[in-house]
Every structure is written in C-alpha cells, then in structure tokens.
Design a protein around this motif. Sequence first.
Motif, mmCIF file in Angstrom:
data_model
loop_
_atom_site.group_PDB
_atom_site.id
_atom_site.type_symbol
_atom_site.label_atom_id
_atom_site.label_comp_id
_atom_site.label_asym_id
_atom_site.label_seq_id
_atom_site.Cartn_x
_atom_site.Cartn_y
_atom_site.Cartn_z
ATOM 1 N N THR A 145 0.846 -1.189 0.000
ATOM 2 C CA THR A 145 0.000 0.000 0.000
ATOM 3 C C THR A 145 0.882 1.240 0.000
ATOM 4 O OG1 THR A 145 -0.120 0.158 2.412
ATOM 5 C CG2 THR A 145 -1.725 -1.287 1.324
ATOM 6 N N VAL A 146 0.236 2.392 -0.041
ATOM 7 C CA VAL A 146 0.988 3.657 0.007
ATOM 8 C C VAL A 146 1.792 3.747 1.293
ATOM 9 C CG1 VAL A 146 0.745 6.163 0.133
ATOM 10 C CG2 VAL A 146 -0.628 4.860 -1.508
ATOM 11 N N LEU A 147 1.236 3.246 2.396
ATOM 12 C CA LEU A 147 1.944 3.307 3.673
ATOM 13 C C LEU A 147 3.206 2.441 3.656
ATOM 14 C CD1 LEU A 147 -1.050 3.197 6.194
ATOM 15 C CD2 LEU A 147 0.240 5.184 5.378
ATOM 16 N N HIS A 148 3.165 1.331 2.927
ATOM 17 C CA HIS A 148 4.362 0.501 2.801
ATOM 18 C C HIS A 148 5.491 1.284 2.145
ATOM 19 C CE1 HIS A 148 1.450 -2.793 3.477
ATOM 20 N NE2 HIS A 148 2.487 -3.512 3.865
ATOM 21 N N PHE A 149 5.163 2.022 1.092
ATOM 22 C CA PHE A 149 6.198 2.778 0.394
ATOM 23 C C PHE A 149 6.707 3.946 1.240
ATOM 24 C CE2 PHE A 149 4.536 0.458 -3.197
ATOM 25 C CZ PHE A 149 5.680 0.215 -3.950
ATOM 26 N N LEU A 150 5.831 4.552 2.021
ATOM 27 C CA LEU A 150 6.292 5.599 2.943
ATOM 28 C C LEU A 150 7.258 5.019 3.975
ATOM 29 C CD1 LEU A 150 3.055 7.689 3.636
ATOM 30 C CD2 LEU A 150 5.100 8.428 2.376
ATOM 31 N N ALA A 151 6.970 3.800 4.454
ATOM 32 C CA ALA A 151 7.848 3.159 5.437
ATOM 33 C C ALA A 151 9.188 2.794 4.811
ATOM 34 C CB ALA A 151 7.167 1.916 6.011
ATOM 35 N N ILE A 152 9.169 2.289 3.584
ATOM 36 C CA ILE A 152 10.413 1.921 2.910
ATOM 37 C C ILE A 152 11.257 3.162 2.640
ATOM 38 C CG2 ILE A 152 11.369 0.978 0.764
ATOM 39 C CD1 ILE A 152 8.961 -0.907 0.659
ATOM 40 N N ASP A 153 10.611 4.269 2.329
ATOM 41 C CA ASP A 153 11.331 5.508 2.047
ATOM 42 C C ASP A 153 12.137 5.976 3.250
ATOM 43 O OD1 ASP A 153 11.740 7.779 0.144
ATOM 44 O OD2 ASP A 153 10.880 8.876 1.832
ATOM 45 N N GLY A 154 11.643 5.747 4.463
ATOM 46 C CA GLY A 154 12.417 6.010 5.669
ATOM 47 C C GLY A 154 12.288 7.395 6.259
ATOM 48 N N ASP A 155 11.439 8.239 5.691
ATOM 49 C CA ASP A 155 11.261 9.589 6.235
ATOM 50 C C ASP A 155 10.114 9.570 7.238
ATOM 51 O OD1 ASP A 155 11.108 12.238 6.812
ATOM 52 O OD2 ASP A 155 10.894 12.921 4.738
ATOM 53 N N PRO A 156 10.381 9.880 8.514
ATOM 54 C CA PRO A 156 9.305 9.814 9.520
ATOM 55 C C PRO A 156 8.370 11.015 9.502
ATOM 56 C CG PRO A 156 11.342 10.517 10.556
ATOM 57 C CD PRO A 156 11.681 10.245 9.113
ATOM 58 N N VAL A 157 8.742 12.078 8.789
ATOM 59 C CA VAL A 157 7.934 13.307 8.829
ATOM 60 C C VAL A 157 6.522 13.086 8.297
ATOM 61 C CG1 VAL A 157 7.780 15.696 8.029
ATOM 62 C CG2 VAL A 157 10.003 14.735 8.694
ATOM 63 N N PRO A 158 6.333 12.427 7.137
ATOM 64 C CA PRO A 158 4.943 12.204 6.681
ATOM 65 C C PRO A 158 4.097 11.459 7.703
ATOM 66 C CG PRO A 158 6.481 11.741 4.909
ATOM 67 C CD PRO A 158 7.305 11.953 6.146
ATOM 68 N N PHE A 159 4.670 10.451 8.357
ATOM 69 C CA PHE A 159 3.912 9.731 9.380
ATOM 70 C C PHE A 159 3.574 10.659 10.543
ATOM 71 C CE2 PHE A 159 5.742 6.000 7.296
ATOM 72 C CZ PHE A 159 4.647 5.147 7.270
ATOM 73 N N ARG A 160 4.548 11.489 10.939
ATOM 74 C CA ARG A 160 4.306 12.383 12.075
ATOM 75 C C ARG A 160 3.194 13.378 11.748
ATOM 76 N NH1 ARG A 160 9.094 13.807 12.664
ATOM 77 N NH2 ARG A 160 9.677 12.283 14.266
ATOM 78 N N GLU A 161 3.203 13.925 10.536
ATOM 79 C CA GLU A 161 2.172 14.880 10.140
ATOM 80 C C GLU A 161 0.805 14.208 10.029
ATOM 81 O OE1 GLU A 161 2.481 18.131 9.816
ATOM 82 O OE2 GLU A 161 4.565 17.953 10.482
ATOM 83 N N LEU A 162 0.802 12.977 9.506
ATOM 84 C CA LEU A 162 -0.468 12.263 9.367
ATOM 85 C C LEU A 162 -1.034 11.877 10.724
ATOM 86 C CD1 LEU A 162 0.389 9.934 6.338
ATOM 87 C CD2 LEU A 162 -1.196 11.866 6.331
ATOM 88 N N PHE A 163 -0.153 11.520 11.672
ATOM 89 C CA PHE A 163 -0.614 11.127 13.005
ATOM 90 C C PHE A 163 -1.312 12.280 13.715
ATOM 91 C CE2 PHE A 163 2.682 7.493 13.560
ATOM 92 C CZ PHE A 163 1.889 6.684 12.754
ATOM 93 N N LYS A 164 -0.965 13.519 13.366
ATOM 94 C CA LYS A 164 -1.615 14.673 14.001
ATOM 95 C C LYS A 164 -3.106 14.717 13.666
ATOM 96 C CE LYS A 164 2.522 17.610 14.006
ATOM 97 N NZ LYS A 164 3.134 18.860 13.479
ATOM 98 N N ASP A 165 -3.453 14.176 12.507
ATOM 99 C CA ASP A 165 -4.857 14.157 12.089
ATOM 100 C C ASP A 165 -5.531 12.832 12.376
ATOM 101 O OD1 ASP A 165 -4.490 16.722 11.083
ATOM 102 O OD2 ASP A 165 -3.824 15.952 9.141
ATOM 103 N N GLY A 166 -4.858 11.985 13.156
ATOM 104 C CA GLY A 166 -5.431 10.687 13.478
ATOM 105 C C GLY A 166 -5.283 9.662 12.373
ATOM 106 N N LEU A 167 -4.452 9.951 11.419
ATOM 107 C CA LEU A 167 -4.192 9.054 10.307
ATOM 108 C C LEU A 167 -2.716 8.636 10.332
ATOM 109 C CD1 LEU A 167 -6.084 10.945 7.464
ATOM 110 C CD2 LEU A 167 -6.832 8.844 8.579
ATOM 111 N N PRO A 168 -2.415 7.482 9.811
ATOM 112 C CA PRO A 168 -3.352 6.409 9.450
ATOM 113 C C PRO A 168 -3.876 5.713 10.706
ATOM 114 C CG PRO A 168 -1.115 5.670 9.123
ATOM 115 C CD PRO A 168 -1.005 7.111 9.528
#
Length: 678
Positions: free
Chosen positions: A57-80
């Motif tokens: 999924t898109v989240l798999h590719f974000l994890a492989i990319d290794g940048d934690p910033v997108p996850f941190r920004e998404l977590f602020k909105d309760g996502l994923p």
Amino acid sequence: MAALATSSGATIVSHQDAFRTVLDRKNRSLQLQVQVVRDYLRQTGDDLAHVDVEGNTVLHFLAIDGDPVPFRELFKDGLPTIQMLKKGNFRGDTPLHQAASFGRLNVVKIIMERDPELALVRNNLGETPPYVAVAAGNKNVFDFVMQKSVVKDTITTRRNDGCTLLHAAVLGEYYSLALDIVESFPNLVEAHNEKGETALNLLACKPVSFKSGSAYSFINLGGRSFIPGQLIRCISYLLFIPPIDKRTIPIADAESQPLCRFILQQIASSLTDLKWKLISGYRWILRRVSILIRGVDDIKQKHTLAMLLAKRLIAKETDWSHYTYGESSTEPWKNQGQTDHSVPLHPIERRPNLHFAAVTTASSPRNNRMRNPLIQAVENSIEELVEAILETFPDAAYTVDRNGKNILHIAVEQKDKLLYDYLKTKVRKDMMLRAIDNQGNTILHLATKQGTSPRILLGHLNQMAWDVCWFKRIWYDSSCHFQYHRNLDGKTARELFQENHVTLRENAEKALKDMNNGLMLVSTLIGTVNYATLFSIPGGYVDDNESKSFGRPKFFSTKKEDQLLVFLWYTGVALFSSVIALASMLVIQLSRFTDDDFFMTLPLKYVGALAALFVSAIFTVAACVETYLIIEINVNPYYLMWPLVGFLILLSIDVVYLTFDYMYFAIRCAFSFTGQEM
C-alpha cells in the motif's frame, strides 16, 4: 487520473495519484505530499488498496522511504488508523515489517509510538517485525524494539516453522547480533525448529563462516581460480587485521584494541588519500590494496565472531544427548523437553558382522532424530567447531549417524587429511578404525569415494592422483583383513575404488595427453629457436678464410667475450632444458595410465617436464636480454625482463602448486607410514 474536487469541496485522489506522489517525493513539496496522502487515506478508509504487484500500500512505500515526517504529520490528524497500519501486503508484511526490514529506525520509532503492539503482528510466515529486523541484520532496529516491555515479553515468538530470532541471525550470518540474542535470551540456544535444527545445527552448516572453510586459509589454497592472488589474501588475513569486537579478544588486551584498530584504519584510508594521487602511476593499485584490506578485515571479523558464537552456544548446552539420542516428533519445537533419552548402540558394541548392524539402519523408528552438530561439522570440515565441541563434550565423538558412520568414517569420506589426523588423537582410533557402517563398508571402502574436498578446485589429473593417494593413506591405517572384506554389495575396497574411478581415470588420461600435446609443441618451438640462435649469435662469425680465427665468433678476444660466453651458456641451458621437457612429455604420452601410475610416477614426470620447460623459458628470456646488452641498444632490457620473469613465476605457481602440494603429502605418507603392501 488527476485528483478531482467534488461539489462538497472534498478532494478525490486516485490510487495512481497517491502512488506517484509517494514515489516522486523528492520532486514534490512535503506539504503537498502529506496533503495528497491525507486526502487519499480519508477517502479509502481502512480498506487501503494494493498499489503494486506485491500488494504493498501507500503506507508501505512511505515506510520503505524512511522519512518519519509524513507519518508524524499524518498522526496529528489521526491518520493512518491502527487498522491501516495492520494491513499487510500479499506476504502479510505490514508497513512496520517493511521499515524493520530496510532498517528505517526513525519510521519504526514513530509507528511504535502510535501502538507498540504493532510489533507483534505476524506476516504469512509468522514473522514479527523484530524477527524481520534480525533476519535483515538491522541491529539498531532490534535494540530499539527490545526496549519496549510489551514486545520484549513476547519477542521469542516463533515463526510458523519454529525458527526463532537466533535462527534468523545465524541464517543471515549476523553473528554479532546473534551473540546479543544469546545473552538476552539464553533459552533460545536449545530451541529447535520443525526440522529439529538448533542454532548450532545451522552454524555447523556454514563452513565459509570459519577460517578452515574459507579461501583465507593456507589449507585451502586452490579454492580460487588464481592461486597467487589467493596467497596474497591469506597473508593479509594472517598478518594485518586484528579482531574488532572486544568480545573476541582477551580482557587484558581490550583497552589497547581500539587504538590498534584506529591505526589500521588510518593506514587503509591513507592509501586512497589525496596525497597518494601525486603518484599517478600507482593510483589504481593503491585503491585496490585499500579495498583488499577492508575486504579481508570484514571476513576476519566474521570468522572471529562465528567462532565466539559457536563457543557460547556450546557452553550453554546442558546435555548433548538430545542431539544424538532424541527422537523428534513431526513438530519437535512444539514438544521441547520431551526428548527420548534411550541410548543407541554404542560403537564399542557394534559387530563387524553386518547382520548385527541392521539394528541402526535408516528404517529404524529413530530415523527422525535431531541432527548432531558434531556430525555436521565433520561433514563440512569445520575443524574449529569440531575441536570446540569435543573439548566440552568428549563423549560426543562416540556417536554415529543414521548410516552407522562414526566421525572418523565421515572425515575419511570427506578426504579431510587434517581433520582425520586430529580426530585420531582425540578418539580411541583402534576401535573406530575397525568399525563398519550399516552398509557393510569399512573405513577403506569409504576412502574409495570419488572427488576431494569441495573447498579446492581440482582438475581430472590432480583429482585422480589425490584419490589414489588418499586410498593408500587409509590403507596404511586399516586392518589387514579389510582388503578382503566385502560390503553388502559383495565388493572389496579395491574393486569399489576401480569401479568408482573408471570415468575419472579416463578423463585424467585424456586431459594429461591433451595438455601434453600443447606443451610438446611449445618445448619444440623453444628448442628450435635456441638451436637456430647458436648459428646466428650477436656479431656473427669470422668469415675471413685467411684469418686464424676463421669460424669463431667475432666478439672473441674482445672486451665483449665474457658477455658472449654468458649468452651462449643461456642459450645452451635453454636448448637442453627444452629437450629434457620434450623427452619427459614423450614418456608421459607413452605411459600405461594405471591407477598406481597416478600415485607418484605421472606427477613426478609432469612436474619434471614443467620445471624443465620453465627453465628453458627463463633462460631464453635471459639470452634475449644479454643480446641487448652485447649490441648496446639504447634500451634498458631489464624493464622488459623482470615483469616477464615475474609473470612466468606467478603462472608457474598457479599451474604446479596443487601438484607440488600433492607430492609433498604423498612422499610424506610413503616415508612416515608402514603397513601391508597394496
């Protein structure tokens, strides 16, 4: 399909748009990337789509990319959501699995901050993210996960096939990480998978992880295609590189080790430093030397850590009998601690009569027992591991495999001369040499196996010679009546040897004759050139009929007479050496090529012919150089001579080393051992 806006103002993002945005992250702003992924996650909900053929999924590719910033920004909105993070690809790997596998520590941290129990999710193989991290050798990820108590309590969860974290580390040859796991979870040492394999079993199947099984041991010269190059690596391994891990050296030397290590690193790095670029002609060589040192360094650390791990695993074993006597169930890892300790037939009780040996055949109900690491180590010729096991469990030597072979039998079958000599000093050799396996084979029958140790690359000629020599070597140690003993197939050892080597002997004969044809042509050409040179020496001959020196070289009675005499000596030696080489090759060509001929006669003739050919080539080059000196050409001939001589020496070492090594062993056996005549 581009992103669309609905009448309500919500943005519709297709799977392709979200996928492209993640893949093209470097060319898009972080804000835009996060916004597209946020809209996409809100649109799809927990039912994330698979965007590639592997089901990521898109989240798999974000994890492989290794940048934690997108996850941190998404977590602020309760996502994923947690369900999104638990969604796996077609292999069952979640985004945390992918981050752990690729060593993306920052992503692992932020995902586990959201929910530490995500580290307990298993993929289709039953692997948790910590298991995947260990299998990939990502020690930093494993260390971080270890700090989470919710994970640490269940981190020893097995894979579906029963493999543990320790199995994963050994399989991947991450021995430093395996040592840490042994210290943290000592209960995993005796844990075995559904095949009945412990970590020690797996380690015993990795000969290249030890010096004795690698190309960096002098014993294994010939394991690489170019022997002089392998010799350089062995010398570098022996002289230059100390251990790096403090666990691999005595405590008294641990404090001085970092300084020594630092000095060596500086030496290696200085070879490619800017100041060396002033020597432009040697720049490429210096870079290669630097790469060689670093490569040998890595190999030596691996061997040292593997040996330390082996000692730790052996030291933590409480009872060796579960390797030898235990009967495994279909899934033995589910019934650990329930091994059957009934004692098998001890080698002392074995009968030479074959009918009594049938009690331990492979058809026995005990055919599903756990593999014995000692047997595996002998099969793979891992001498260090064999020594370590026998030092701790000397009684382990008196066990047999499923075919009734003891460790001395296996060493003979593997043609490991060093391990064979070592084992004879550690066991009751008289008893073990007289033992007979379940097929009625004596130790002499087992010596008839075709081929040699897989660590050395041999041609047909050398292989046939080694096989004949090894058979004679074991003949000297075996009982006199073994030469008449027949196995269950009704064959004596001599008959079995001849049967096993019919094809090899024919191939060796053909290979030697084919090589001889080429060498005979070369020696003939060298002899012809040197013979013709005698009639066209530098300066020529005196052709004045009235002169007293008529027919003699013109340079005689001049200051160049000594140089001319040297030239004539060089030419004469080259000529006679080529004749000797040619005669030796003719004798080889006319040989009978029996089994006994391969033991000593043919190797001696072969080495003698090559030595004579080498001498003729060297003296031909020397005569050429002397000619340049006599006629005083304005060129230094030594610039050509020494590289050519060096090349010939390296080529000769590569060609004849294995034969010389064999002859040394064969001659030593002939003079050191006595026994019945063959």
